[in-house]
Design a protein around this motif. Structure first.
Motif, PDB file in Angstrom:
ATOM      1  N   SER A 154      -6.089  57.555 -53.043  1.00 47.57           N
ATOM      2  CA  SER A 154      -5.433  56.261 -53.235  1.00 47.57           C
ATOM      3  C   SER A 154      -4.138  56.156 -52.445  1.00 47.57           C
ATOM      4  O   SER A 154      -3.796  55.082 -51.944  1.00 47.57           O
ATOM      5  CB  SER A 154      -5.163  56.016 -54.722  1.00 47.57           C
ATOM      6  OG  SER A 154      -4.327  57.033 -55.258  1.00 47.57           O
ATOM      7  N   ARG A 155      -3.388  57.252 -52.323  1.00 47.91           N
ATOM      8  CA  ARG A 155      -2.142  57.195 -51.552  1.00 47.91           C
ATOM      9  C   ARG A 155      -2.429  56.923 -50.083  1.00 47.91           C
ATOM     10  O   ARG A 155      -1.722  56.158 -49.431  1.00 47.91           O
ATOM     11  CB  ARG A 155      -1.369  58.507 -51.708  1.00 47.91           C
ATOM     12  CG  ARG A 155      -0.732  58.692 -53.085  1.00 47.91           C
ATOM     13  CD  ARG A 155       0.145  59.921 -53.106  1.00 47.91           C
ATOM     14  NE  ARG A 155       0.784  60.107 -54.405  1.00 47.91           N
ATOM     15  CZ  ARG A 155       1.613  61.099 -54.703  1.00 47.91           C
ATOM     16  NH1 ARG A 155       1.898  62.016 -53.769  1.00 47.91           N
ATOM     17  NH2 ARG A 155       2.145  61.194 -55.896  1.00 47.91           N
ATOM     18  N   SER A 156      -3.481  57.549 -49.567  1.00 48.32           N
ATOM     19  CA  SER A 156      -3.866  57.314 -48.174  1.00 48.32           C
ATOM     20  C   SER A 156      -4.296  55.872 -47.969  1.00 48.32           C
ATOM     21  O   SER A 156      -3.951  55.244 -46.967  1.00 48.32           O
ATOM     22  CB  SER A 156      -4.998  58.263 -47.772  1.00 48.32           C
ATOM     23  OG  SER A 156      -5.406  58.019 -46.448  1.00 48.32           O
ATOM     24  N   VAL A 157      -5.042  55.330 -48.943  1.00 51.01           N
ATOM     25  CA  VAL A 157      -5.482  53.937 -48.865  1.00 51.01           C
ATOM     26  C   VAL A 157      -4.286  52.993 -48.830  1.00 51.01           C
ATOM     27  O   VAL A 157      -4.204  52.100 -47.979  1.00 51.01           O
ATOM     28  CB  VAL A 157      -6.396  53.589 -50.051  1.00 51.01           C
ATOM     29  CG1 VAL A 157      -6.646  52.078 -50.120  1.00 51.01           C
ATOM     30  CG2 VAL A 157      -7.724  54.317 -49.937  1.00 51.01           C
ATOM     31  N   GLN A 158      -3.344  53.193 -49.747  1.00 44.58           N
ATOM     32  CA  GLN A 158      -2.192  52.305 -49.810  1.00 44.58           C
ATOM     33  C   GLN A 158      -1.358  52.397 -48.540  1.00 44.58           C
ATOM     34  O   GLN A 158      -0.837  51.387 -48.043  1.00 44.58           O
ATOM     35  CB  GLN A 158      -1.332  52.638 -51.038  1.00 44.58           C
ATOM     36  CG  GLN A 158      -1.993  52.320 -52.362  1.00 44.58           C
ATOM     37  CD  GLN A 158      -2.307  50.841 -52.526  1.00 44.58           C
ATOM     38  OE1 GLN A 158      -1.667  49.980 -51.926  1.00 44.58           O
ATOM     39  NE2 GLN A 158      -3.310  50.527 -53.337  1.00 44.58           N
ATOM     40  N   ARG A 159      -1.224  53.604 -47.982  1.00 50.27           N
ATOM     41  CA  ARG A 159      -0.456  53.771 -46.754  1.00 50.27           C
ATOM     42  C   ARG A 159      -1.126  53.059 -45.587  1.00 50.27           C
ATOM     43  O   ARG A 159      -0.463  52.367 -44.796  1.00 50.27           O
ATOM     44  CB  ARG A 159      -0.309  55.258 -46.433  1.00 50.27           C
ATOM     45  CG  ARG A 159       0.539  55.529 -45.181  1.00 50.27           C
ATOM     46  CD  ARG A 159       0.772  57.010 -44.960  1.00 50.27           C
ATOM     47  NE  ARG A 159      -0.466  57.739 -44.714  1.00 50.27           N
ATOM     48  CZ  ARG A 159      -1.058  58.548 -45.581  1.00 50.27           C
ATOM     49  NH1 ARG A 159      -0.521  58.728 -46.792  1.00 50.27           N
ATOM     50  NH2 ARG A 159      -2.174  59.174 -45.274  1.00 50.27           N
ATOM     51  N   ARG A 160      -2.435  53.175 -45.501  1.00 50.87           N
ATOM     52  CA  ARG A 160      -3.156  52.531 -44.401  1.00 50.87           C
ATOM     53  C   ARG A 160      -3.138  51.013 -44.545  1.00 50.87           C
ATOM     54  O   ARG A 160      -3.037  50.281 -43.548  1.00 50.87           O
ATOM     55  CB  ARG A 160      -4.580  53.074 -44.331  1.00 50.87           C
ATOM     56  CG  ARG A 160      -4.626  54.498 -43.805  1.00 50.87           C
ATOM     57  CD  ARG A 160      -5.940  55.183 -43.996  1.00 50.87           C
ATOM     58  NE  ARG A 160      -7.015  54.623 -43.179  1.00 50.87           N
ATOM     59  CZ  ARG A 160      -8.217  55.185 -43.063  1.00 50.87           C
ATOM     60  NH1 ARG A 160      -8.487  56.314 -43.718  1.00 50.87           N
ATOM     61  NH2 ARG A 160      -9.143  54.620 -42.301  1.00 50.87           N
ATOM     62  N   ILE A 161      -3.223  50.498 -45.772  1.00 48.24           N
ATOM     63  CA  ILE A 161      -3.126  49.049 -45.989  1.00 48.24           C
ATOM     64  C   ILE A 161      -1.750  48.544 -45.577  1.00 48.24           C
ATOM     65  O   ILE A 161      -1.622  47.535 -44.874  1.00 48.24           O
ATOM     66  CB  ILE A 161      -3.421  48.694 -47.454  1.00 48.24           C
ATOM     67  CG1 ILE A 161      -4.909  48.906 -47.765  1.00 48.24           C
ATOM     68  CG2 ILE A 161      -3.029  47.242 -47.751  1.00 48.24           C
ATOM     69  CD1 ILE A 161      -5.265  48.717 -49.219  1.00 48.24           C
ATOM     70  N   ALA A 162      -0.700  49.238 -45.992  1.00 47.88           N
ATOM     71  CA  ALA A 162       0.661  48.814 -45.650  1.00 47.88           C
ATOM     72  C   ALA A 162       0.891  48.876 -44.148  1.00 47.88           C
ATOM     73  O   ALA A 162       1.516  47.980 -43.569  1.00 47.88           O
ATOM     74  CB  ALA A 162       1.675  49.692 -46.380  1.00 47.88           C
ATOM     75  N   ASN A 163       0.380  49.919 -43.492  1.00 44.79           N
ATOM     76  CA  ASN A 163       0.568  50.062 -42.051  1.00 44.79           C
ATOM     77  C   ASN A 163      -0.138  48.956 -41.272  1.00 44.79           C
ATOM     78  O   ASN A 163       0.338  48.516 -40.219  1.00 44.79           O
ATOM     79  CB  ASN A 163       0.049  51.423 -41.575  1.00 44.79           C
ATOM     80  CG  ASN A 163       0.949  52.563 -41.999  1.00 44.79           C
ATOM     81  OD1 ASN A 163       2.116  52.370 -42.343  1.00 44.79           O
ATOM     82  ND2 ASN A 163       0.410  53.784 -41.990  1.00 44.79           N
ATOM     83  N   ALA A 164      -1.294  48.514 -41.770  1.00 44.06           N
ATOM     84  CA  ALA A 164      -2.090  47.525 -41.041  1.00 44.06           C
ATOM     85  C   ALA A 164      -1.737  46.085 -41.387  1.00 44.06           C
ATOM     86  O   ALA A 164      -1.940  45.181 -40.574  1.00 44.06           O
ATOM     87  CB  ALA A 164      -3.576  47.759 -41.310  1.00 44.06           C
ATOM     88  N   THR A 165      -1.213  45.849 -42.588  1.00 46.20           N
ATOM     89  CA  THR A 165      -0.974  44.473 -43.034  1.00 46.20           C
ATOM     90  C   THR A 165       0.492  44.153 -43.291  1.00 46.20           C
ATOM     91  O   THR A 165       0.864  42.970 -43.351  1.00 46.20           O
ATOM     92  CB  THR A 165      -1.748  44.178 -44.330  1.00 46.20           C
ATOM     93  OG1 THR A 165      -1.176  44.947 -45.409  1.00 46.20           O
ATOM     94  CG2 THR A 165      -3.226  44.523 -44.184  1.00 46.20           C
ATOM     95  N   GLY A 166       1.327  45.164 -43.486  1.00 51.98           N
ATOM     96  CA  GLY A 166       2.715  44.931 -43.849  1.00 51.98           C
ATOM     97  C   GLY A 166       2.906  44.617 -45.308  1.00 51.98           C
ATOM     98  O   GLY A 166       4.027  44.397 -45.775  1.00 51.98           O
ATOM     99  N   LEU A 167       1.815  44.599 -46.082  1.00 49.26           N
ATOM    100  CA  LEU A 167       1.842  44.250 -47.492  1.00 49.26           C
ATOM    101  C   LEU A 167       1.166  45.334 -48.314  1.00 49.26           C
ATOM    102  O   LEU A 167       0.381  46.126 -47.794  1.00 49.26           O
ATOM    103  CB  LEU A 167       1.121  42.916 -47.730  1.00 49.26           C
ATOM    104  CG  LEU A 167       1.597  41.705 -46.941  1.00 49.26           C
ATOM    105  CD1 LEU A 167       0.651  40.533 -47.175  1.00 49.26           C
ATOM    106  CD2 LEU A 167       3.023  41.327 -47.319  1.00 49.26           C
ATOM    107  N   THR A 168       1.447  45.342 -49.602  1.00 54.39           N
ATOM    108  CA  THR A 168       0.706  46.214 -50.501  1.00 54.39           C
ATOM    109  C   THR A 168      -0.613  45.543 -50.886  1.00 54.39           C
ATOM    110  O   THR A 168      -0.772  44.319 -50.740  1.00 54.39           O
ATOM    111  CB  THR A 168       1.492  46.495 -51.783  1.00 54.39           C
ATOM    112  OG1 THR A 168       1.654  45.262 -52.519  1.00 54.39           O
ATOM    113  CG2 THR A 168       2.867  47.076 -51.469  1.00 54.39           C
ATOM    114  N   GLN A 169      -1.542  46.341 -51.389  1.00 55.70           N
ATOM    115  CA  GLN A 169      -2.810  45.761 -51.830  1.00 55.70           C
ATOM    116  C   GLN A 169      -2.572  44.764 -52.962  1.00 55.70           C
ATOM    117  O   GLN A 169      -3.229  43.719 -53.037  1.00 55.70           O
ATOM    118  CB  GLN A 169      -3.757  46.862 -52.286  1.00 55.70           C
ATOM    119  CG  GLN A 169      -5.170  46.374 -52.607  1.00 55.70           C
ATOM    120  CD  GLN A 169      -6.122  47.519 -52.906  1.00 55.70           C
ATOM    121  OE1 GLN A 169      -5.722  48.683 -52.936  1.00 55.70           O
ATOM    122  NE2 GLN A 169      -7.382  47.211 -53.132  1.00 55.70           N
ATOM    123  N   GLY A 170      -1.602  45.055 -53.829  1.00 54.67           N
ATOM    124  CA  GLY A 170      -1.289  44.136 -54.920  1.00 54.67           C
ATOM    125  C   GLY A 170      -0.770  42.800 -54.416  1.00 54.67           C
ATOM    126  O   GLY A 170      -1.136  41.741 -54.938  1.00 54.67           O
TER     127      GLY A 170
END
Length: 240
Positions: free
Chosen positions: A151-167
């Motif tokens: 999950s930490r890797s997922v959240q990091r990759r989402i933030a890196n690609a979108t600038g936002l958190t999944q939430g």
């Protein structure tokens, strides 16, 4: 003020949607929040401009004067430009240093401005040149897929690609979905249950923050004085 707009889906995994619009007259536009970033071109008073515009985390008001035409490529979650860290683009934009009726500048290079029907041609060129990259996990997870990494890797990759958190992406996209449903006449209480809001006050706060409207205004389509920017229904959205 009159606004005409059109939009379409894309068969490119890098693109969420392609849109165009035309404005005549003076007035205000409510720009609703969006979790996607865009490449936007517009002509105002005979001057062509281009910019990379980041995600917008709240609704805002834009003043429009006179005649203008615009065209944009909205990128899918996970698509990014390595030379422009997405965190710099959230609630902001980076303008092209030069643009005319045919060319614009991106990463220090000139590119031909595409049209509504052939936007994917530019996208393919940008991908081949390494200007655009894509992390397929991000789009998959945002749409409800199960990642095979932590999950930490997922959240990091989402933030890196979108600038936002999944939430944050979920909150923005849920509010946009709610606005579409209310405009279609779905009762607000049904929207609360369908999209997982706690109650109607929770829905109201979300709409005010991300859409800049109340449920009643959306149901009445009360936007003659200050229309909304592009909202559209996404078929098959099972995240909520």
């Amino acid at each position: 003020m009159a606004i005409e707009s059109d939009h379409r889906e894309s068969d490119s995994p890098y693109v969420a949607r392609v849109w165009r619009g035309q404005v005549s007259g003076a007035g205000s536009l409510t720009s609703v929040a969006t979790s996607n970033w865009e490449l936007v071109f517009w002509e105002d008073a005979g001057t062509v401009q281009a910019a990379v515009r980041g995600p917008e985390t709240t609704a805002s008001t834009a003043r429009l004067i006179g005649e203008s035409e615009s065209f944009g490529i909205t990128f899918a979650h996970g698509t990014s430009m390595p030379h422009l860290p997405i965190a710099r683009l959230v609630d902001s934009e980076v303008a092209s240093p030069y643009a005319d009726g045919r060319l614009f500048v991106l990463r220090g290079e000139e590119w031909e401005i595409p049209g509504f029907e052939n936007a994917e041609d530019l996208v393919r060129k940008l991908v081949r040149a390494g200007v655009l990259t894509r992390d397929p996990l991000v789009d998959d997870v945002v749409w409800g897929g199960i990642a095979k990494v932590g999950s930490r890797s997922v959240q990091r990759r989402i933030a890196n690609a979108t600038g936002l958190t999944q939430g944050a992406i979920r909150q923005i996209d849920r509010a946009r979905h709610a606005a579409v449903l209310l405009a279609e006449g779905v009762p607000s209480l049904e929207v609360v249950h369908k999209l997982g809001y706690y109650d109607q006050p929770h829905l109201a706060r979300s709409l005010q923050r991300f859409i800049g409207r109340t449920a009643t205004q959306l149901q009445r389509r009360d936007d003659a004085d200050q229309p909304l920017s592009l909202l559209y229904k996404i078929e098959g959205d099972e995240r909520f």
